[in-house]
Write a protein that holds these residues in place. Structure first.
Motif, PDB file in Angstrom:
ATOM      1  N   ASN A 159       0.826  -1.210   0.000  1.00  0.00           N
ATOM      2  CA  ASN A 159       0.000   0.000   0.000  1.00  0.00           C
ATOM      3  C   ASN A 159       0.861   1.261   0.000  1.00  0.00           C
ATOM      4  O   ASN A 159       0.586   2.204  -0.754  1.00  0.00           O
ATOM      5  N   GLU A 195      10.720   3.039   4.966  1.00  0.00           N
ATOM      6  CA  GLU A 195      10.405   1.671   5.399  1.00  0.00           C
ATOM      7  C   GLU A 195      11.427   1.290   6.481  1.00  0.00           C
ATOM      8  O   GLU A 195      12.627   1.408   6.264  1.00  0.00           O
ATOM      9  N   MET A 196      10.939   0.820   7.624  1.00  0.00           N
ATOM     10  CA  MET A 196      11.870   0.595   8.740  1.00  0.00           C
ATOM     11  C   MET A 196      12.815  -0.591   8.512  1.00  0.00           C
ATOM     12  O   MET A 196      13.901  -0.632   9.076  1.00  0.00           O
ATOM     13  N   GLN A 256       8.754  -6.464   3.865  1.00  0.00           N
ATOM     14  CA  GLN A 256       9.230  -7.413   4.877  1.00  0.00           C
ATOM     15  C   GLN A 256       8.087  -7.971   5.745  1.00  0.00           C
ATOM     16  O   GLN A 256       8.269  -8.979   6.406  1.00  0.00           O
ATOM     17  N   THR A 271       3.503  -7.977   5.946  1.00  0.00           N
ATOM     18  CA  THR A 271       2.371  -8.704   5.353  1.00  0.00           C
ATOM     19  C   THR A 271       2.517  -8.888   3.842  1.00  0.00           C
ATOM     20  O   THR A 271       2.082  -9.909   3.292  1.00  0.00           O
ATOM     21  N   SER A 272       3.120  -7.920   3.169  1.00  0.00           N
ATOM     22  CA  SER A 272       3.125  -7.953   1.701  1.00  0.00           C
ATOM     23  C   SER A 272       4.050  -9.012   1.102  1.00  0.00           C
ATOM     24  O   SER A 272       4.094  -9.158  -0.125  1.00  0.00           O
ATOM     25  N   THR A 309      -1.106 -15.094   0.252  1.00  0.00           N
ATOM     26  CA  THR A 309      -1.277 -16.324  -0.539  1.00  0.00           C
ATOM     27  C   THR A 309      -0.888 -16.068  -1.990  1.00  0.00           C
ATOM     28  O   THR A 309      -0.803 -16.973  -2.795  1.00  0.00           O
ATOM     29  N   LEU A 328      -2.328 -14.206  -4.464  1.00  0.00           N
ATOM     30  CA  LEU A 328      -3.371 -14.294  -5.480  1.00  0.00           C
ATOM     31  C   LEU A 328      -3.940 -12.915  -5.772  1.00  0.00           C
ATOM     32  O   LEU A 328      -4.233 -12.154  -4.840  1.00  0.00           O
ATOM     33  N   VAL A 385      10.330   5.571  11.038  1.00  0.00           N
ATOM     34  CA  VAL A 385       9.756   6.855  11.456  1.00  0.00           C
ATOM     35  C   VAL A 385       9.505   6.766  12.954  1.00  0.00           C
ATOM     36  O   VAL A 385       8.757   5.895  13.422  1.00  0.00           O
ATOM     37  N   PRO A 424       0.224  -3.689   9.735  1.00  0.00           N
ATOM     38  CA  PRO A 424      -0.131  -4.115  11.089  1.00  0.00           C
ATOM     39  C   PRO A 424       0.283  -3.103  12.168  1.00  0.00           C
ATOM     40  O   PRO A 424      -0.160  -3.198  13.305  1.00  0.00           O
ATOM     41  N   GLY A 450      -7.099  -3.849   3.350  1.00  0.00           N
ATOM     42  CA  GLY A 450      -6.721  -3.890   1.944  1.00  0.00           C
ATOM     43  C   GLY A 450      -6.247  -5.272   1.558  1.00  0.00           C
ATOM     44  O   GLY A 450      -5.984  -6.119   2.399  1.00  0.00           O
ATOM     45  N   ILE A 459      -3.739  -7.291  -1.576  1.00  0.00           N
ATOM     46  CA  ILE A 459      -2.754  -7.063  -2.637  1.00  0.00           C
ATOM     47  C   ILE A 459      -3.515  -6.712  -3.923  1.00  0.00           C
ATOM     48  O   ILE A 459      -3.145  -5.786  -4.648  1.00  0.00           O
ATOM     49  N   THR A 460      -4.586  -7.441  -4.174  1.00  0.00           N
ATOM     50  CA  THR A 460      -5.351  -7.299  -5.411  1.00  0.00           C
ATOM     51  C   THR A 460      -5.874  -5.880  -5.625  1.00  0.00           C
ATOM     52  O   THR A 460      -5.996  -5.422  -6.760  1.00  0.00           O
TER      53      THR A 460
END
Ligand code: FAD
Length: 530
Positions: free
Chosen positions: A21, A40-41, A46, A48-49, A53, A55, A204, A238, A381, A383-384
């Protein structure tokens, strides 16, 4: 302690979080002429993305919750995304074996209607209802490329070979596969190509409003720095709630529900390229997907997660659950001894007060706070729907920022994706002809990762020896340099578990050697990101 670096100029948009996202929003914003910084920390994707699965799907089971808006948007997106990235995404057929014993989730609106009108069914679905759901799935999203649903006879079809003989009939429908972590890095690269600044290994630690601007403090290996921005996006996945409470310290009642999903990977369990969609006696569904040629990916579980988001692991109980689940279908039982790798991620779902983790909404929520310079918090959200989510995020921010154009990302290829959606075989054959020393597996892997940029990755090599050190499983020093210079890779885990899945083929000692090599190189190579 060294002083805070305040030299960064004011940007339009500062994005917290390098998941799909955050990177999708950064790309879209940069393409609209906004100046953008993303922090990005850790490594890109690294969290959820890289744990999905994988798809691009409408989510067949969400129809049971009457989540029609979400399903339609996701179904429509599949083909738009396929065209944008034919290297990292491809159509896949899903085989749903039908058996009268199958049970469905008990707390969906469809279940409630069924138990009212057909109480004797006791959680079962008649075949006509499944067919009706698939008909809706076929028609809602305006399919042009993907083939329609069909019924198959498992006694004759190769998909029946791996299954128990009690399964006679199945439905076969279409969705798409995507390499999730490569999707993230390609969005980040494209954002950078359009002027965004992508900072990895940069956390951050605070963000406060100061007049018309946000003042954001980051921390990285090179110390602390202050950035100023006209708008702030919290795409912390998260960590979204943690960022609201502890980084921006905004007073908000909105929260996130963390739902853990784990997967197991086994050696290949069947000899075809279709995926199984299994319905369990507990009403849940689990996929068994052909994976990385020689493996099968099985998942997912769905459990409330109470630990820190970064601490999600696939527990032994989850491994047993998945093995038992798929063993109800496969002729040869799957046991823990078959597992070669596991991974686990946490869904950052908007807390809508649903009773069960499975029932919590998968739709995304964009919450705009305008008590000063704008703050946009991103909840949930898929991925799709990342591209649509980014478009909607920019639409919300449009009144506050001077954008040179409107929505633009539909069908604009990601790096390496500028070729026809069915052109992988031709591209692979061309790469093999130009680089005859490549094996079929090697050429195929490079095209699937880099698309039309594969030849650039190989940097004109005339032989395998020209590619420098061989780290195993076709990973060479030349490719590694590409990953460090252009794809923000810093450690071995970035390369073997996110830019690729070569970790499945390398030994622990080979991965450790790679890490040592990369750390020694880090100073010598100046990654594009820094
Ligand atoms: C098991 C599972 C299966 C799924 N399967 C699918 C699927 O098949 N298809 C589908 O469409 N969707 C799927 N999803 C959903 C999808 O994966 C997620 O919705 C999506 O990845 C969320 O992306 P994100 O960018 O919001 O979060 P993340 O990818 O978690 O990114 C957030 C980033 O923010 C960073 N961050 C946090 N705090 C800070 C800070 N203070 N400073 C800097 N950086 C910070 C984190 O390090 C992290 O990288 C699945 C999810 C799960 C868990």
């Amino acid at each position: 302690m060294s002083p805070i670096d305040t030299s960064a100029s004011v940007v339009d948009l500062f994005v917290i979080g390098g998941g799909i996202n955050g990177c999708g929003i950064a790309r879209d914003a940069a393409g609209r002429g906004l100046s953008v910084t993303l922090a990005e920390m850790g490594d890109l994707a690294q969290a959820t993305s890289s744990a999905s699965t994988k798809l691009f799907h409408g989510g067949l089971r969400y129809l049971e919750y009457f989540e029609f808006r979400l399903v339609r948007e996701a179904l429509e997106e599949r083909e738009t995304l396929l065209v944008m990235m034919p290297h990292i995404s491809w159509p896949m057929r899903f085989v749903l074996p039908y058996h009268p014993d199958m049970r469905f989730e008990s707390d969906t609106p469809v279940s409630k209607l069924m138990s009212f009108f057909m109480p004797w069914m006791r959680g079962r679905r008649p075949a006509w209802l499944i067919r009706l759901g698939l008909l809706m799935y076929d028609t809602m999203g305006g399919r042009k490329i993907l083939p329609a649903t069909r019924t198959i006879d498992l006694a004759r079809d190769p998909a029946g070979v791996a299954l128990k003989p009690k399964f006679h009939k199945a439905y076969e429908y279409s969705d798409c596969w995507v390499e999730d972590s490569r999707l993230v890095v390609l969005n980040a690269r494209d954002a950078e190509a359009r002027g965004a600044r992508i900072l990895v290994g940069t956390k951050v630690i605070s963000a406060r409003r100061d007049g018309d601007l946000w003042r954001i403090v980051t921390e990285s290996a090179s110390g602390q720095a202050e950035h100023s921005a006209r708008a702030l996006v919290n795409a912390g996945g998260p960590w979204v709630e943690d960022i609201i409470r502890n980084v921006t310290r905004i007073d908000s009642s909105e929260g996130v529900r963390l739902v853990r999903g784990s997967h197991i990977v086994t050696r290949r369990l069947f000899d075809h390229d279709r995926c199984y969609f299994f319905q369990g006696t507990d009403g849940r569904i689990v996929f068994a997907i052909p994976y990385e040629q020689d493996f099968t990916l099985i998942g997912t579980t769905d459990q409330d997660h109470h630990g820190a988001p970064g601490e999600a692991v696939c527990t032994e109980a989850e491994q047993d659950y998945l093995c038992t689940f798929v063993s109800q279908y496969f002729a040869r039982p799957v046991t823990r001894a078959d597992i070669v790798w596991t991974y686990s991620g946490v869904r950052p779902l908007y807390n809508d007060g649903a009773k069960s983790a499975t029932a919590a909404t998968r739709d995304y929520v964009l919450s705009l706070d305008t008590k000063g310079p704008p703050l946009l918090n991103v909840f949930g959200g898929k991925i799709t729907t990342y591209r649509r989510l980014a478009e909607n995020a920019l639409a919300k921010l449009a009144p506050f920022l001077a954008m040179t154009k409107g929505a633009w990302t539909a069908c604009v290829p990601l790096p390496g994706g500028d070729f026809p959606h069915d052109g992988v075989a031709a591209l692979t054959a061309r790469l093999k002809a130009d680089y005859p020393f490549l094996t079929d597996y090697w050429a195929g892997r490079l095209i699937r990762a880099y698309g039309t940029e594969a030849a650039q990755v190989l940097a004109g090599a005339k032989s395998a020896a020209d590619l420098g050190r061989d780290f195993g499983a076709t990973l060479t020093e030349t490719e590694l340099h590409w990953l460090m210079q252009h794809e923000y890779a810093r450690r071995a885990a970035d390369v073997v578990w996110r830019r690729s899945k070569l970790g499945l083929r390398l030994t622990a000692a080979q991965i450790a050697e790679l890490d040592t090599f990369m750390q020694a190189q880090h100073g010598a190579i100046s990654p594009a990101a820094e």
